[in-house]
Design a protein around this motif. Structure first.
Motif, short mmCIF file in Angstrom:
data_model
loop_
_atom_site.label_atom_id
_atom_site.label_comp_id
_atom_site.label_asym_id
_atom_site.label_seq_id
_atom_site.Cartn_x
_atom_site.Cartn_y
_atom_site.Cartn_z
N SER A 25 0.82 -1.22 0.00
CA SER A 25 0.00 0.00 0.00
C SER A 25 0.85 1.26 0.00
O SER A 25 0.58 2.21 -0.75
CB SER A 25 -0.92 0.02 1.22
N MET A 26 1.87 1.30 0.84
CA MET A 26 2.67 2.51 0.95
C MET A 26 3.54 2.73 -0.29
O MET A 26 3.72 3.87 -0.73
CB MET A 26 3.52 2.49 2.22
N ILE A 27 4.07 1.67 -0.87
CA ILE A 27 4.83 1.83 -2.13
C ILE A 27 3.89 2.38 -3.20
O ILE A 27 4.23 3.34 -3.91
CB ILE A 27 5.47 0.51 -2.58
N PHE A 28 2.70 1.79 -3.31
CA PHE A 28 1.71 2.25 -4.28
C PHE A 28 1.42 3.74 -4.05
O PHE A 28 1.43 4.54 -4.99
CB PHE A 28 0.42 1.43 -4.14
N ARG A 29 1.17 4.13 -2.81
CA ARG A 29 0.81 5.52 -2.51
C ARG A 29 1.93 6.49 -2.84
O ARG A 29 1.68 7.57 -3.39
CB ARG A 29 0.44 5.65 -1.03
N ILE A 30 3.15 6.14 -2.49
CA ILE A 30 4.27 7.05 -2.75
C ILE A 30 4.49 7.20 -4.26
O ILE A 30 4.71 8.31 -4.75
CB ILE A 30 5.53 6.57 -2.03
N VAL A 31 4.41 6.10 -5.00
CA VAL A 31 4.61 6.17 -6.45
C VAL A 31 3.48 6.96 -7.11
O VAL A 31 3.73 7.87 -7.90
CB VAL A 31 4.74 4.75 -7.06
N VAL A 32 2.24 6.62 -6.79
CA VAL A 32 1.09 7.33 -7.38
C VAL A 32 1.12 8.81 -7.00
O VAL A 32 0.97 9.68 -7.86
CB VAL A 32 -0.24 6.67 -6.95
N GLY A 33 1.33 9.08 -5.73
CA GLY A 33 1.38 10.47 -5.28
C GLY A 33 2.51 11.24 -5.94
O GLY A 33 2.33 12.40 -6.33
N GLY A 34 3.65 10.60 -6.09
CA GLY A 34 4.79 11.25 -6.75
C GLY A 34 4.51 11.54 -8.21
O GLY A 34 4.80 12.63 -8.71
N ILE A 35 3.93 10.57 -8.90
CA ILE A 35 3.62 10.76 -10.33
C ILE A 35 2.64 11.92 -10.51
O ILE A 35 2.84 12.80 -11.35
CB ILE A 35 3.06 9.46 -10.94
N VAL A 36 1.58 11.92 -9.72
CA VAL A 36 0.57 12.97 -9.86
C VAL A 36 1.15 14.33 -9.43
O VAL A 36 0.86 15.35 -10.05
CB VAL A 36 -0.71 12.62 -9.07
N ILE A 68 -4.68 8.10 -15.46
CA ILE A 68 -4.92 6.75 -15.99
C ILE A 68 -3.69 5.87 -15.82
O ILE A 68 -3.81 4.68 -15.49
CB ILE A 68 -5.36 6.82 -17.47
N MET A 69 -2.50 6.42 -15.98
CA MET A 69 -1.28 5.62 -15.90
C MET A 69 -0.71 5.51 -14.49
O MET A 69 0.03 4.57 -14.19
CB MET A 69 -0.21 6.19 -16.84
N ALA A 70 -1.03 6.44 -13.61
CA ALA A 70 -0.43 6.46 -12.27
C ALA A 70 -0.75 5.19 -11.48
O ALA A 70 0.14 4.61 -10.84
CB ALA A 70 -0.90 7.70 -11.49
N GLY A 71 -2.00 4.74 -11.50
CA GLY A 71 -2.39 3.54 -10.74
C GLY A 71 -1.65 2.29 -11.19
O GLY A 71 -1.06 1.58 -10.36
N PRO A 72 -1.67 1.96 -12.49
CA PRO A 72 -0.93 0.79 -12.94
C PRO A 72 0.57 0.86 -12.66
O PRO A 72 1.18 -0.14 -12.29
CB PRO A 72 -1.22 0.74 -14.44
N ILE A 73 1.15 2.03 -12.82
CA ILE A 73 2.59 2.17 -12.51
C ILE A 73 2.82 1.94 -11.03
O ILE A 73 3.76 1.23 -10.63
CB ILE A 73 3.13 3.54 -12.96
#
Length: 159
Positions: free
Chosen positions: A78-89, A100-105
């Motif tokens: 969960s935390m890896i997902f959140r940091i990556v998604v939050g960083g991308i956005v 659209i791409m942030a979640g899959p990445i």
């Protein structure tokens, strides 16, 4: 008053992440059910910003872990997902292609992290996550529009 509103908002977002994380949609790939919290999470970071999203995510993971509903591996993913998604956005903005791409990445990188932790090959973990990645891509835009509309209707950002 402003601190009270902020604490309330982050708590509500954490509750939204928790509840939507409990809703699991079955997949055609055995063992790869999908949590609706992924597209909700991307929508939250798009509408409310990185720090509110991260604090809500930390709160959600802490509560689920303390209640025994998540393991440390669930928290890691969960935390890896959140940091990556939050960083991308945060870096690339809230345009629809980015959302659209942030979640899959985020899911992809989280599976790589889990594979590293478990010392296993990442491909079975990634393949199992593909249906959820596709669902996230399809659901994130409508969910983001709903969250934006709700915040506009209640006048959250006007105060």
């Amino acid at each position: 008053m402003k601190k009270t509103r902020e604490i309330t908002l982050v708590s509500l977002l954490a509750g939204l992440i928790i509840v939507t994380g409990m809703i699991k949609i079955p997949s055609f790939v055995p063992g790869s059910e999908f949590q609706i919290s992924a597209p909700i999470s991307v929508a939250i970071v798009a509408v409310f910003g990185f720090w509110r999203y991260i604090w809500a995510g930390v709160m959600a993971s802490s509560i689920l872990f303390l209640l025994g509903l998540h393991t440390i591996l669930n928290v890691e993913i969960s935390m890896i997902f959140r940091i990556v998604v939050g960083g991308i956005v945060s870096v690339f903005g809230t345009s629809f292609p980015v959302l659209i791409m942030a979640g899959p990445i985020g899911s992809f990188v989280a599976r790589l992290g889990l594979a590293k932790t478990l010392d296993v090959t990442p491909w079975p973990l990634i393949i199992a996550a593909v249906p959820g990645m596709v669902f996230t891509m399809l659901a994130v835009i409508p969910l983001t529009k709903v969250l934006k509309k709700v915040t506009k209707e209640v006048g959250y950002f006007d105060k």
